[in-house]
Structure formats: structure tokens, C-alpha cells
Scaffold this motif. Structure first.
Motif, PDB file in Angstrom:
ATOM      1  N   LYS A 155       0.840  -1.205   0.000  1.00 33.59           N
ATOM      2  CA  LYS A 155       0.000   0.000   0.000  1.00 33.59           C
ATOM      3  C   LYS A 155       0.878   1.260   0.000  1.00 33.59           C
ATOM      4  CE  LYS A 155      -3.547   2.367   2.748  1.00 33.59           C
ATOM      5  NZ  LYS A 155      -4.305   2.344   4.015  1.00 33.59           N
ATOM      6  N   THR A 156       1.910   1.263   0.842  1.00 32.34           N
ATOM      7  CA  THR A 156       2.812   2.409   0.935  1.00 32.34           C
ATOM      8  C   THR A 156       3.518   2.671  -0.392  1.00 32.34           C
ATOM      9  OG1 THR A 156       3.193   2.094   3.296  1.00 32.34           O
ATOM     10  CG2 THR A 156       4.892   3.286   2.082  1.00 32.34           C
ATOM     11  N   ALA A 157       3.987   1.604  -1.024  1.00 32.72           N
ATOM     12  CA  ALA A 157       4.675   1.758  -2.311  1.00 32.72           C
ATOM     13  C   ALA A 157       3.756   2.401  -3.345  1.00 32.72           C
ATOM     14  CB  ALA A 157       5.171   0.402  -2.805  1.00 32.72           C
ATOM     15  N   ILE A 158       2.538   1.894  -3.447  1.00 31.46           N
ATOM     16  CA  ILE A 158       1.604   2.426  -4.437  1.00 31.46           C
ATOM     17  C   ILE A 158       1.259   3.875  -4.126  1.00 31.46           C
ATOM     18  CG2 ILE A 158      -0.724   2.189  -5.400  1.00 31.46           C
ATOM     19  CD1 ILE A 158      -0.416  -0.867  -4.962  1.00 31.46           C
ATOM     20  N   GLU A 159       1.043   4.165  -2.854  1.00 24.19           N
ATOM     21  CA  GLU A 159       0.710   5.540  -2.461  1.00 24.19           C
ATOM     22  C   GLU A 159       1.863   6.503  -2.716  1.00 24.19           C
ATOM     23  OE1 GLU A 159      -2.642   4.647   1.005  1.00 24.19           O
ATOM     24  OE2 GLU A 159      -0.561   5.062   1.592  1.00 24.19           O
ATOM     25  N   GLY A 194      -2.408  -8.774  -2.751  1.00 29.00           N
ATOM     26  CA  GLY A 194      -3.725  -8.375  -3.246  1.00 29.00           C
ATOM     27  C   GLY A 194      -4.442  -7.442  -2.281  1.00 29.00           C
ATOM     28  N   GLN A 195      -4.320  -7.735  -0.998  1.00 26.42           N
ATOM     29  CA  GLN A 195      -4.958  -6.856  -0.009  1.00 26.42           C
ATOM     30  C   GLN A 195      -4.328  -5.463  -0.031  1.00 26.42           C
ATOM     31  OE1 GLN A 195      -5.199  -8.458   3.987  1.00 26.42           O
ATOM     32  NE2 GLN A 195      -5.716  -6.474   4.880  1.00 26.42           N
ATOM     33  N   GLY A 196      -3.003  -5.402  -0.132  1.00 23.18           N
ATOM     34  CA  GLY A 196      -2.321  -4.112  -0.206  1.00 23.18           C
ATOM     35  C   GLY A 196      -2.747  -3.316  -1.427  1.00 23.18           C
ATOM     36  N   ILE A 197      -2.927  -4.000  -2.545  1.00 23.75           N
ATOM     37  CA  ILE A 197      -3.393  -3.343  -3.774  1.00 23.75           C
ATOM     38  C   ILE A 197      -4.781  -2.761  -3.565  1.00 23.75           C
ATOM     39  CG2 ILE A 197      -4.168  -3.794  -6.139  1.00 23.75           C
ATOM     40  CD1 ILE A 197      -1.864  -5.884  -6.297  1.00 23.75           C
ATOM     41  N   ARG A 198      -5.668  -3.555  -2.962  1.00 22.59           N
ATOM     42  CA  ARG A 198      -7.042  -3.075  -2.751  1.00 22.59           C
ATOM     43  C   ARG A 198      -7.064  -1.878  -1.792  1.00 22.59           C
ATOM     44  NH1 ARG A 198      -7.652  -8.562  -3.023  1.00 22.59           N
ATOM     45  NH2 ARG A 198      -7.628  -8.873  -0.757  1.00 22.59           N
ATOM     46  N   GLU A 199      -6.253  -1.942  -0.737  1.00 25.16           N
ATOM     47  CA  GLU A 199      -6.250  -0.859   0.239  1.00 25.16           C
ATOM     48  C   GLU A 199      -5.653   0.430  -0.330  1.00 25.16           C
ATOM     49  OE1 GLU A 199      -4.692  -1.834   4.064  1.00 25.16           O
ATOM     50  OE2 GLU A 199      -6.029  -3.565   4.344  1.00 25.16           O
ATOM     51  N   ALA A 200      -4.805   0.296  -1.350  1.00 26.23           N
ATOM     52  CA  ALA A 200      -4.224   1.492  -1.970  1.00 26.23           C
ATOM     53  C   ALA A 200      -5.253   2.250  -2.800  1.00 26.23           C
ATOM     54  CB  ALA A 200      -3.030   1.110  -2.834  1.00 26.23           C
ATOM     55  N   ASN A 201      -6.311   1.547  -3.193  1.00 27.75           N
ATOM     56  CA  ASN A 201      -7.450   2.187  -3.856  1.00 27.75           C
ATOM     57  C   ASN A 201      -7.034   2.974  -5.107  1.00 27.75           C
ATOM     58  OD1 ASN A 201     -10.192   2.715  -4.108  1.00 27.75           O
ATOM     59  ND2 ASN A 201     -10.065   4.644  -2.963  1.00 27.75           N
TER      60      ASN A 201
END
Length: 276
Positions: free
Chosen positions: A38-42, A61-68
Motif C-alpha cells: 500500500k505504501t509503495a503504491i501511495e 492483493g490486499q495491499g493493492i485493494r487498500e491502496a485504492n
């Protein structure tokens, strides 16, 4: 043109792949993994690299979803493991990876290791998935020149990517030249040699000259050699630091110095002699 973290190279099938991404090798399932993705995507990353054997596709997958962020703005890679290299087994492994990731498709799917007598069946499965539009690009990992030559003798579709161990102690210049000649994009795993190069005096001197860290110098060296790179980190400041490599350029002298550090030294298994 490498301008920022969203900069891409074009694979031989026309698909654009980011030059720099986040690797998650040996990052266990759990909140640390989810937070890292999530941090990387953000912070601007658009490429995430995982594999079935890492056992962490669900957390990715969860990190991807949480990055929205919109799915089409991301580039997600996974790999089929050695025990699943039959034709039907590879198809099933792909479906399982998708299920764990919670995705409808992958941007890149790789054969993880060149297991003798098995990778051609797996490749035909990848070709089928690709032709059906279920994967945007297909490739291999840890393939040497002779593996690629053998695969391409019978392949309908040439690999788009070859992901290999690549760092200043293992420059694989012949393999890089071969892949460039055949428009196969080389990608580096373990670009920082699992941290073993971070106190190297020569690299530190180059880093000091540019006001950068040794890690940033190595990652920039990858990019200037035309090699995609996927450094691993779970710490936010490292994730951000690793991506801050688009605002400086190594000189020809810097590049020659780093290229000359090669010792053909591997921290991972030898693709011609592995047992797993």
C-alpha cells in the motif's frame, strides 16, 4: 525516457512496463506486507512483483485493494513454481494465483526457474493464457542464454521478459546483450545483492559524489544499463529512497567502474545447478 517512477519501457508486444517496482521476496503474509504494498503504491510505485512460492499473493492483493488505485494503472507480476510446470498444472497455478491476489488478470506471468524437461510445457500454457487475453505479457525467470535458445526453438511467442539475479558482482553482460538482441527485456532481482554491497567503498565514493545512497547508485546503474529493477523493502523510508533515482545520472566513468566490479558471484542458486 526515464523521468519518474511511472516511466515505462515498451515490451516487444507493445505493453508498457514500469522501469522500477517493488519486490516482495521473503516478505511473509501479514500487516507488514500489506502496508509495504500500500505504501509503495501511495508513493508512486505502479509495479509489484510476487510469486506463488513466496506464499504472499493474498497479502499483495490486499495491499493493492487498500491502496485504492485503478487496476489498469498497476503492473502486477507473479510466477509459476517448479512443481506446477506441466501444461494443465500451469493453467491451474495461474488461476490459483489470480484467486489469491483477487485479480481478474496479471500483467506479467513468468516461469520461475528453467527446470529441465518441464519449462516448454509450461511455456505452451503461458502462450495459451496470453492468446486468450488472460495475461498481458509472458516471460521467464532465471533463464540463461542456452535456456532461452532452447525455449525459442519451439515457442510460438518469444518471452517478453527475463528476470534474473543481477547486481554489480553479477553483471551477466553476455545475457544482457543476448536479451537486447532478441528484444527480451532483462529484469533484475536482488539488485542490491541482499544488502551485501551497501558498504562497498567504490560505490560509496560514487554515491558521495552524487549526494545519493549506495542503493540509489546501484538502482540507477540498473536503469542506465536498460535493466528493469525491483528492489525489496518493507520500510517506508527505504521504499521512498529506492524510488528516488530519476533525478540524477551516473557518468560513463561511473558506469564503467560499476561494470568492472563483476565477479560472476551469485547470492542465489545457479540456474544450471539448482535442486528444488
Amino acid at each position: 525516457m526515464m523521468k519518474n517512477l511511472q516511466s515505462t519501457t515498451t515490451l516487444h508486444n507493445g505493453v508498457e512496463m514500469p522501469w522500477l517496482g517493488l519486490g516482495v521476496f521473503k516478505v511473509e503474509e501479514g500487516q507488514e506486507l500489506v502496508h509495504a504494498v500500500k505504501t509503495a503504491i501511495e508513493n508512486g510505485y505502479r509495479s509489484i512483483d510476487t510469486a506463488a512460492i513466496y506464499g504472499n499473493e493474498a497479502g499483495v492483493g490486499q495491499g493493492i485493494r487498500e491502496a485504492n488505485i485503478a487496476r489498469e494503472d498497476l503492473f502486477i507480476t507473479s510466477k509459476v513454481w517448479n512443481s506446477d510446470l506441466g501444461y494443465e498444472e500451469t493453467i491451474a497455478a495461474y488461476k490459483e494465483s489470480l484467486m489469491k491476489l483477487g485479480l481478474d488478470y496479471l500483467d506479467l506471468y513468468l516461469i520461475h526457474w528453467p527446470v529441465a524437461g518441464k519449462y516448454k510445457e509450461a511455456w505452451h500454457a503461458l502462450e495459451t493464457l496470453y492468446k486468450e487475453g488472460r495475461i498481458r505479457a509472458i516471460g521467464v525467470s532465471n533463464f540463461q542464454i542456452h535456456h532461452l535458445e532452447d525455449l525459442m526453438k519451439d515457442a510460438e511467442i518469444k518471452p517478453m521478459v527475463n528476470q534474473v539475479e543481477y547486481h554489480p558482482r553479477l553483471t551477466q553482460q553476455d545475457l544482457l546483450a543476448f536479451c537486447q538482441q532478441h528484444t527480451i527485456q532483462l529484469e533484475a532481482w536482488s539488485p542490491l545483492m541482499q544488502g551485501q554491497l551497501l558498504d562497498n567503498a567504490e560505490l560509496q565514493e560514487i554515491a558521495d559524489k552524487h549526494g545519493k545512497s549506495v542503493a540509489q547508485v546501484i538502482l540507477r546503474w540498473d536503469l542506465q544499463n536498460g535493466v528493469i529493477t525491483i528492489p525489496k523493502s518493507t520500510k517506508e523510508h527505504r521504499i521512498i529512497e529506492n524510488a528516488t533515482v530519476f533525478d540524477f545520472e551516473l557518468t560513463a566513468e561511473d558506469m564503467d567502474c560499476i561494470n568492472s566490479m563483476n565477479e560472476n558471484y551469485r547470492v542465489g542458486p545457479d540456474p544450471d545447478n539448482f535442486d528444488f
